[in-house]
Motif scaffolding. Structure first.
Motif, mmCIF file in Angstrom:
data_model
loop_
_atom_site.group_PDB
_atom_site.id
_atom_site.type_symbol
_atom_site.label_atom_id
_atom_site.label_comp_id
_atom_site.label_asym_id
_atom_site.label_seq_id
_atom_site.Cartn_x
_atom_site.Cartn_y
_atom_site.Cartn_z
ATOM 1 N N HIS B 79 40.398 43.280 39.530
ATOM 2 C CA HIS B 79 39.207 43.024 38.707
ATOM 3 C C HIS B 79 39.418 43.363 37.235
ATOM 4 O O HIS B 79 38.610 42.995 36.395
ATOM 5 C CB HIS B 79 38.010 43.816 39.264
ATOM 6 N N THR B 80 40.525 44.051 36.903
ATOM 7 C CA THR B 80 40.770 44.390 35.495
ATOM 8 C C THR B 80 41.722 43.407 34.820
ATOM 9 O O THR B 80 41.952 43.499 33.609
ATOM 10 C CB THR B 80 41.375 45.805 35.379
ATOM 11 N N HIS B 81 42.305 42.462 35.595
ATOM 12 C CA HIS B 81 43.322 41.565 35.031
ATOM 13 C C HIS B 81 42.814 40.764 33.837
ATOM 14 O O HIS B 81 43.478 40.691 32.802
ATOM 15 C CB HIS B 81 43.828 40.584 36.103
ATOM 16 N N GLY B 82 41.626 40.127 34.024
ATOM 17 C CA GLY B 82 41.138 39.176 33.027
ATOM 18 C C GLY B 82 41.050 39.793 31.636
ATOM 19 O O GLY B 82 41.586 39.250 30.662
ATOM 20 N N GLU B 83 40.418 40.947 31.568
ATOM 21 C CA GLU B 83 40.210 41.562 30.250
ATOM 22 C C GLU B 83 41.540 41.996 29.628
ATOM 23 O O GLU B 83 41.774 41.830 28.427
ATOM 24 C CB GLU B 83 39.267 42.763 30.403
ATOM 25 N N LEU B 84 42.420 42.549 30.449
ATOM 26 C CA LEU B 84 43.716 42.994 29.919
ATOM 27 C C LEU B 84 44.546 41.810 29.433
ATOM 28 O O LEU B 84 45.215 41.881 28.402
ATOM 29 C CB LEU B 84 44.477 43.783 30.997
ATOM 30 N N ALA B 165 44.628 52.687 48.699
ATOM 31 C CA ALA B 165 43.963 52.300 47.458
ATOM 32 C C ALA B 165 42.598 51.707 47.802
ATOM 33 O O ALA B 165 42.485 50.523 48.103
ATOM 34 C CB ALA B 165 44.827 51.290 46.701
ATOM 35 N N PRO B 166 41.537 52.550 47.784
ATOM 36 C CA PRO B 166 40.224 52.130 48.276
ATOM 37 C C PRO B 166 39.631 50.904 47.572
ATOM 38 O O PRO B 166 38.828 50.197 48.174
ATOM 39 C CB PRO B 166 39.358 53.376 48.031
ATOM 40 N N TRP B 167 40.051 50.609 46.325
ATOM 41 C CA TRP B 167 39.456 49.455 45.648
ATOM 42 C C TRP B 167 39.719 48.156 46.392
ATOM 43 O O TRP B 167 38.946 47.204 46.276
ATOM 44 C CB TRP B 167 39.924 49.355 44.182
ATOM 45 N N PHE B 168 40.799 48.097 47.190
ATOM 46 C CA PHE B 168 41.090 46.885 47.961
ATOM 47 C C PHE B 168 39.944 46.544 48.926
ATOM 48 O O PHE B 168 39.737 45.395 49.278
ATOM 49 C CB PHE B 168 42.376 47.066 48.776
ATOM 50 N N GLU B 172 34.181 42.688 45.960
ATOM 51 C CA GLU B 172 33.841 42.323 44.581
ATOM 52 C C GLU B 172 35.047 42.554 43.662
ATOM 53 O O GLU B 172 35.295 41.787 42.743
ATOM 54 C CB GLU B 172 32.638 43.148 44.079
ATOM 55 N N LEU B 173 35.780 43.648 43.912
ATOM 56 C CA LEU B 173 36.891 44.025 43.032
ATOM 57 C C LEU B 173 38.188 43.299 43.397
ATOM 58 O O LEU B 173 38.910 42.820 42.528
ATOM 59 C CB LEU B 173 37.136 45.544 43.096
ATOM 60 N N SER B 174 38.489 43.239 44.691
ATOM 61 C CA SER B 174 39.811 42.735 45.113
ATOM 62 C C SER B 174 39.762 41.323 45.679
ATOM 63 O O SER B 174 40.773 40.634 45.705
ATOM 64 C CB SER B 174 40.396 43.665 46.183
ATOM 65 N N GLY B 175 38.583 40.923 46.175
ATOM 66 C CA GLY B 175 38.511 39.658 46.892
ATOM 67 C C GLY B 175 38.920 39.811 48.349
ATOM 68 O O GLY B 175 38.968 38.836 49.094
ATOM 69 N N GLY B 176 39.264 41.037 48.736
ATOM 70 C CA GLY B 176 39.596 41.286 50.148
ATOM 71 C C GLY B 176 40.888 40.624 50.574
ATOM 72 O O GLY B 176 41.719 40.219 49.756
ATOM 73 N N ILE B 177 41.044 40.521 51.881
ATOM 74 C CA ILE B 177 42.306 40.030 52.441
ATOM 75 C C ILE B 177 42.638 38.608 51.956
ATOM 76 O O ILE B 177 43.800 38.274 51.730
ATOM 77 C CB ILE B 177 42.264 40.087 53.991
ATOM 78 N N ARG B 313 41.699 29.478 42.859
ATOM 79 C CA ARG B 313 40.666 28.537 43.293
ATOM 80 C C ARG B 313 40.672 28.361 44.815
ATOM 81 O O ARG B 313 39.622 28.352 45.453
ATOM 82 C CB ARG B 313 40.844 27.176 42.609
ATOM 83 N N LEU B 314 41.882 28.215 45.395
ATOM 84 C CA LEU B 314 41.969 28.064 46.846
ATOM 85 C C LEU B 314 41.420 29.315 47.540
ATOM 86 O O LEU B 314 40.680 29.227 48.533
ATOM 87 C CB LEU B 314 43.420 27.825 47.280
ATOM 88 N N ALA B 315 41.770 30.485 47.013
ATOM 89 C CA ALA B 315 41.368 31.735 47.661
ATOM 90 C C ALA B 315 39.854 31.944 47.571
ATOM 91 O O ALA B 315 39.205 32.270 48.577
ATOM 92 C CB ALA B 315 42.114 32.908 47.033
ATOM 93 N N VAL B 316 39.282 31.750 46.392
ATOM 94 C CA VAL B 316 37.830 31.979 46.288
ATOM 95 C C VAL B 316 37.058 30.890 47.043
ATOM 96 O O VAL B 316 35.960 31.135 47.558
ATOM 97 C CB VAL B 316 37.351 32.101 44.816
ATOM 98 N N SER B 317 37.643 29.705 47.154
ATOM 99 C CA SER B 317 37.001 28.656 47.955
ATOM 100 C C SER B 317 36.996 29.049 49.424
ATOM 101 O O SER B 317 36.018 28.811 50.148
ATOM 102 C CB SER B 317 37.720 27.317 47.786
ATOM 103 N N ALA B 318 38.105 29.644 49.890
ATOM 104 C CA ALA B 318 38.174 30.103 51.279
ATOM 105 C C ALA B 318 37.150 31.201 51.513
ATOM 106 O O ALA B 318 36.469 31.241 52.548
ATOM 107 C CB ALA B 318 39.580 30.598 51.594
ATOM 108 N N LEU B 319 37.014 32.074 50.535
ATOM 109 C CA LEU B 319 36.037 33.159 50.643
ATOM 110 C C LEU B 319 34.623 32.579 50.736
ATOM 111 O O LEU B 319 33.806 33.001 51.574
ATOM 112 C CB LEU B 319 36.177 34.045 49.396
#
Lengths: 353, 333
Positions: B79-84, B165-168, B172-177, B313-319
């Motif tokens: 979740h921090t990638h975009g801003e960095l 690493a609990p953020w996984f 919302e933060l990791s997108g899960g598996i 895109r593929l991953a968030v579409s699957a989600l």
């Protein structure tokens, strides 16, 4: 010996295209920007006029000269020696006389007399020499060595090994005893013996072996299948299937597998296993695509690093072990011929009654 | 990507700023150093320990890091990638980013466009493209060995990373598996079988175990199944695939293609040993070598920024499909 050659490509002479591995080495060396490669293949090869010599060099994209003398006059920094088994000792002598460090195809020689002669020669000329035994460079083998040193395996009790392959029939000399020195024993015992030597440092003392010519009976007067059982000084037993038993229609050349039983556990390594597997609908045959580290590439890299002085030559260790392995092969041949257990010549006192 | 003008190339030694010091940083820092880069590490925590283990230097703040480097390698939580990435680009840096490029598709497209506008390289680290079995599959399919592809399967299972690493665990933060792990196979499926038209998915979760089942329909007509597990802590990490076309089939299983099978007690003599593998054969090394080579030679690596955004895109579409229970139809691609 030459030391640093930094800044200019190394000149590597490919001495003969007799061995099937010559093509592999040529392809790898040719793709390296830090190597200039020049080949010759002047020995008679009536059996394969179109698949050797200048036409083969051309198809490999390698520059070619007509004689060993011309290749030596080019002053190579190193030689890759891939002549027929029985032609290598004489060529080694010429390379030693000119002080050219050598990576030589295995085995070192086909008789212990030749092996002794080569050993004396190499020592007299202080010639850097390396045996072409690529499985040494496998990470899996390094890990085995570390486990053994750390005591995780315990003492090695036995090794059961399979190093089978297709008949190398693209080169008919492999089954001509005058040029090959023998069949499957000469061609394929040495890899496993070398790994055991490096793993345990133990000394082979006696050998029992059997062989036959059931497969490829027309190939020549040599065994095409062979099983050897080798006893070591510590009591360790190593058995090796070194047959040319992999069918010509098999998707790849063969492989090398070890099962090692130690006093603390067992481990199996199938060095060339990783591959994609399937079936071709077009041919109806199995489809296998190996992947992973190219051990030939790594071995050649080690040779080049030695030539550049970035890695030490370990000629003595290589020679001692290579000469001993020649004795083991000779003993295996004799055992298969006589049906008796044969002492390895340097250690005759160790044969069991 | 086709930035205009083409990014100026760097000369060795590369000055790389590694942001983050978590699990994946251990697969980046040693290889960057092996490739001869000068590496500066900045992280909210763990940077000192990381540098002590492998080498490099630390920077106390992000601005300090940005002053010392030409390339930023982002290995922080997703979740921090975009801003960095945006910050690095705004400071004129080239960027290597751990996958997923960002947590959301729109944001991923935005950073791709930002890189193109800035004339800087943005290289997503999709390391599975550098595993030799997947690279071998790709070249076999491209060489026509399997004919026209019909059906593909990919699986990826292992211990859930959520304990370490609990953020996984926070979707919302990791997108899960799906967004964190199966994005690899979604990327490979698209790499091998081409653009995707439709994505369906279902997920299951009981106790600490999560699984995801994704189905893709490619524009070519080929269909792909992707399956993944985040399981109990003792699960052996494993992957497999099977690809069938009109001319043949190829399969792979990491378990059955392993070279070593051992019955050894490592708890006794010698203690626990770190497995010795040749670092230069590591897919992480191969990946960083190819990505950094693009920075110095301009030679395109096997994955570009647009691939990174498409994988997201593929991953968030699957989600989305898993949440709604309805297939997601993708436009364009």
């Amino acid at each position: 010996m030459p030391t640093a050659h930094t800044g200019r490509p190394l000149r590597i002479g490919l001495f003969s295209l007799a061995h099937v591995h010559a093509e592999t080495y040529a392809r790898i060396l040719r793709s390296r920007p830090d190597v200039q490669l020049l080949a010759t293949d002047p020995d008679p090869h009536a059996d394969a006029p179109h698949t050797r010599g200048r036409s083969l060099a051309q198809s490999l994209g390698v520059d070619y000269v007509e004689s060993y003398e011309e290749l030596l006059d080019w002053r190579p920094d190193g030689a890759v020696l891939t002549a027929e088994n029985t032609r290598r000792p004489a060529l080694l002598a010429r390379l030693a006389a000119r002080g050219v460090p050598v990576l030589t195809e295995k085995p070192l020689a086909t008789t212990s007399a030749d092996a002794d002669a080569v050993t004396r020669l190499v020592h007299r000329h202080d010639l850097p020499l390396m045996l072409a035994l690529p499985v040494r460079y496998s990470s899996d083998f390094t890990r085995l060595q570390q486990d053994h040193r750390a005591g995780v395996l315990g003492d090695v009790v036995s090794v059961q090994a399979v190093n089978t392959a297709r008949l190398p029939d693209r080169r008919r000399w492999f089954t001509d005893p005058a040029l090959s020195g023998g069949g499957a024993f000469v061609d394929h015992l040495v890899h496993v013996l070398d790994l055991v030597d490096r793993l345990t440092g133990d000394t082979p003392v006696h050998v029992s072996a059997v062989g036959n010519r059931v497969l490829h009976p027309g190939a020549g007067a040599v065994e095409t299948a062979g099983l050897a059982t080798i006893g070591y000084r510590s009591g360790t037993i190593v058995s090796i299937d070194c047959s040319w038993s992999v069918p010509e229609t098999a998707p790849t050349w063969g492989g090398l597998e070890l099962r090692i039983a130690g006093t603390r556990g067992a481990v199996e390594v199938d060095f060339f296993r990783p591959r994609l597997r399937g079936t071709s609908r077009r041919s109806g045959l199995p489809l296998e695509l190996p992947y992973g580290t190219d051990l030939d590439e790594r071995m050649l890299d080690a040779f080049l690093r030695r030539l550049r002085g970035q890695e030490e030559h370990t000629t003595d260790q290589d020679l001692t072990s290579a000469a001993r392995l020649v004795q083991v092969v000779e003993a295996a041949q004799e055992s298969a011929r006589t049906g008796r257990t044969v002492a390895v010549s340097a250690t005759p006192d160790r044969v069991p009654a | 990507m086709n930035p205009s003008p083409a990014p100026a190339l760097l000369t060795a030694p590369l000055r790389v700023g590694l942001i983050g010091a978590g699990g994946i940083a251990h697969h980046h820092l040693p290889h960057l150093l092996r490739l001869g880069a000068d590496v500066t590490v900045h992280s909210s925590h763990g940077a000192d320990e990381l540098v002590a283990a492998y080498g490099g230097t630390t920077a106390a703040s992000l601005p300090e890091l940005l002053e010392r480097v030409d390339v930023v390698d982002v290995v922080t939580p997703t979740h921090t990638h975009g801003e960095l990435i945006r910050t690095a680009l705004a400071h004129g840096k080239h960027v290597i980013s751990e996958k997923p490029l960002t947590r959301h598709h729109r944001d991923s497209l935005a950073v791709v466009e930002a890189a193109e506008a800035a004339g800087r390289f943005l290289l997503p680290a999709h390391v599975v493209r550098f595993f030799p079995e997947y690279a071998q599959l790709k070249s076999a399919v491209d060489a026509g060995l399997l004919g026209d592809l019909a059906v593909l399967r990919f699986t990826r299972s292992g211990a859930a990373p959520t304990t370490a690493a609990p953020w996984f665990a926070d979707e919302e933060l990791s997108g899960g598996i799906i967004v964190d792990q199966l994005i690899h196979d979604l990327d490979i499926a698209r790499w091998v079988a081409g653009p995707v038209a439709t994505v369906s998915a279902a997920t299951a979760g009981k106790g600490g175990v999560r699984s995801a089942h994704i189905t893709l329909v490619h524009h070519s007509g080929a269909i792909t199944h992707v399956y993944g597990e985040w399981g109990a802590p003792h699960l052996t990490f494993s992957t497999s695939f099977s690809v069938t076309g009109t001319d043949g089939q190829l399969e792979h299983s990491s378990r059955s293609e392993s070279t070593v099978t051992e019955d050894l007690d490592r708890s006794g003599a010698g203690g626990t040993l770190v497995p010795v593998v040749d670092p230069t054969a590591s897919p992480y090394f191969l990946q960083l070598r190819e990505l950094t080579r693009q920075l110095t030679t301009g030679r395109p690596s096997r994955v570009d920024a647009r691939d990174g955004a498409e994988a997201v895109r593929l991953a968030v579409s699957a989600l989305e499909a898993a949440t709604t229970g309805r297939p997601v139809h993708l436009a364009g691609a």
